[in-house]
Write a protein that holds these residues in place. Structure first.
Motif, short mmCIF file in Angstrom:
data_model
loop_
_atom_site.label_atom_id
_atom_site.label_comp_id
_atom_site.label_asym_id
_atom_site.label_seq_id
_atom_site.Cartn_x
_atom_site.Cartn_y
_atom_site.Cartn_z
N UNK A 142 0.84 -1.20 0.00
CA UNK A 142 0.00 0.00 0.00
C UNK A 142 0.87 1.25 0.00
N UNK A 143 1.88 1.28 0.83
CA UNK A 143 2.80 2.41 0.91
C UNK A 143 4.20 1.88 1.17
N UNK A 144 5.20 2.57 0.68
CA UNK A 144 6.58 2.18 0.91
C UNK A 144 7.42 3.42 1.14
N UNK A 145 8.60 3.21 1.72
CA UNK A 145 9.47 4.33 2.03
C UNK A 145 9.98 5.03 0.79
N UNK A 146 9.96 4.32 -0.35
CA UNK A 146 10.45 4.90 -1.60
C UNK A 146 9.36 5.64 -2.36
N UNK A 147 8.12 5.63 -1.82
CA UNK A 147 7.02 6.30 -2.52
C UNK A 147 7.26 7.80 -2.58
N UNK A 148 6.84 8.39 -3.66
CA UNK A 148 7.00 9.83 -3.84
C UNK A 148 6.06 10.57 -2.90
N UNK A 149 6.49 11.74 -2.43
CA UNK A 149 5.66 12.53 -1.53
C UNK A 149 4.46 13.11 -2.26
N UNK A 150 4.55 13.24 -3.55
CA UNK A 150 3.43 13.75 -4.34
C UNK A 150 2.59 12.58 -4.83
N UNK A 151 1.35 12.48 -4.32
CA UNK A 151 0.51 11.34 -4.65
C UNK A 151 0.19 11.29 -6.14
N UNK A 152 0.23 12.42 -6.82
CA UNK A 152 -0.09 12.44 -8.25
C UNK A 152 0.98 11.74 -9.08
N UNK A 153 2.20 11.56 -8.49
CA UNK A 153 3.27 10.91 -9.22
C UNK A 153 3.41 9.44 -8.86
N UNK A 154 2.58 8.94 -7.96
CA UNK A 154 2.68 7.55 -7.55
C UNK A 154 1.91 6.67 -8.52
N UNK A 155 2.41 5.44 -8.71
CA UNK A 155 1.75 4.47 -9.55
C UNK A 155 1.22 3.31 -8.71
N UNK A 156 0.14 2.75 -9.15
CA UNK A 156 -0.45 1.58 -8.50
C UNK A 156 -0.12 0.37 -9.36
N UNK A 157 0.56 -0.60 -8.78
CA UNK A 157 0.98 -1.79 -9.51
C UNK A 157 -0.04 -2.91 -9.31
N UNK A 158 -0.56 -3.43 -10.41
CA UNK A 158 -1.62 -4.45 -10.37
C UNK A 158 -1.19 -5.71 -11.11
N UNK A 159 -1.91 -6.78 -10.84
CA UNK A 159 -1.62 -8.06 -11.48
C UNK A 159 -2.93 -8.76 -11.82
N UNK A 160 -3.06 -9.16 -13.08
CA UNK A 160 -4.23 -9.95 -13.51
C UNK A 160 -3.77 -11.40 -13.67
N UNK A 161 -4.52 -12.33 -13.05
CA UNK A 161 -4.07 -13.72 -13.02
C UNK A 161 -5.21 -14.69 -13.35
N UNK A 162 -4.82 -15.82 -13.97
CA UNK A 162 -5.72 -16.95 -14.19
C UNK A 162 -4.92 -18.22 -13.96
N UNK A 163 -5.60 -19.30 -13.56
CA UNK A 163 -4.90 -20.56 -13.27
C UNK A 163 -5.50 -21.69 -14.08
N UNK A 164 -4.67 -22.70 -14.33
CA UNK A 164 -5.09 -23.93 -15.03
C UNK A 164 -5.77 -23.64 -16.37
N UNK A 165 -5.05 -22.97 -17.25
CA UNK A 165 -5.60 -22.63 -18.56
C UNK A 165 -4.66 -23.13 -19.66
#
Length: 272
Positions: A142-165
């Motif tokens: 959710x938050x890390x020490x390396x996150x930018x102080x400006x929230x507009x410059x932060x990125x949200x990292x996501x992952x889309x997954x499927x199994x047994x295909x």
């Protein structure tokens, strides 16, 4: 010399005719279906009264799975061939010779051949497994020490997954535009595809899994998965404040009960 030329020409003509006939009879028609559905392999015949024997064969070894013998008026379905994979799944139309496979499974994928006295037809059947629904999850803290102080410059990292295909493609879309994709031809493999978005952006994202005949889509709700550090801290503070209010309320209640007990004891001692 002329006789040899005529003989050679006649042989070539015969070969050409044979190739033409053979090419017509072995044309392979591709058919696709989703696992669990039924599929009919159409013989193309309206009646089979002129045929003595009609056979359906499976695989490159031409294993007979069902046949109609008009000379003795018998329809045979061989339930136990090929480890019983076709048991209770084959229906043969006794008028046209068309074959229906019910409740298909991926193991029914393969080559099917219809053979009669005058007709040979071949079908390449592909049975695709049912597609799972893609799952989108957070791929970073959710938050890390390396996150930018400006929230507009932060990125949200996501992952889309499927199994047994297998035999599928997994893709990220921004609106109707393809952003990235990954494909697999093997069976029973897990796939994951990352994506980075800006916090609180208003664009529409979706993760799609598809095979040649079906697809499944999951839409991304950025507001639920992506929060800035400041939002997380505010949420945390709100939670702490709520807990403190509950604790204070409980303490006040306990104090009130204790005071009431003491007052009751004083009254009793005074009367005594």
């Amino acid at each position: 010399m002329m006789d040899m030329f005529h003989t050679l020409a006649f042989c070539c003509l015969c070969c050409c005719r044979l190739v033409g006939v053979f090419g017509d009879t072995v044309t392979v028609k591709s058919v696709s279906v989703t696992e669990g559905d039924s599929v009919t392999l159409d013989s193309g015949l309206t009646e089979i009264i002129d045929e003595d024997l009609i056979q359906w064969k499976f695989g490159t070894k031409d294993t007979v799975i069902t046949e109609i013998n008009l000379r003795v008026s018998i329809i045979s379905v061989y339930q136990n061939v090929l480890d019983g994979r076709f048991r209770d799944r084959l229906k043969l139309d006794h008028q046209t010779g068309s074959l229906t496979i019910t409740n298909t499974r991926t193991e029914h994928t393969g080559l099917y051949t219809l053979q009669t006295k005058s007709v040979i037809k071949r079908f390449s059947l592909t049975v695709y497994a049912r597609l799972p629904v893609p799952v989108i999850s957070r791929n970073s803290p959710q938050c890390s020490s390396s996150s930018s102080s400006s929230s507009s410059q932060q990125n949200c990292s996501l992952l889309c997954s499927v199994v047994n295909v297998g035999h599928v493609t997994l893709s990220w879309y921004k609106g109707n535009s393809l952003l990235s994709s990954i494909g697999v031809s093997d069976l029973s493999i897990s796939l994951s595809l990352p994506l980075e978005v800006e916090y609180q952006e208003k664009n529409s994202y979706s993760c799609v899994i598809n095979n040649p005949i079906r697809n499944q889509t999951t839409h991304l709700d950025i507001s639920k998965l992506c929060h800035t550090c400041s939002e997380a801290q505010v949420s945390c503070c709100d939670t702490v404040e709520a807990v403190m209010r509950l604790v204070v309320t409980a303490l006040v209640g306990v104090a009130a009960v204790a005071a009431a007990v003491l007052l009751l004891n004083d009254v009793r001692s005074t009367r005594g």
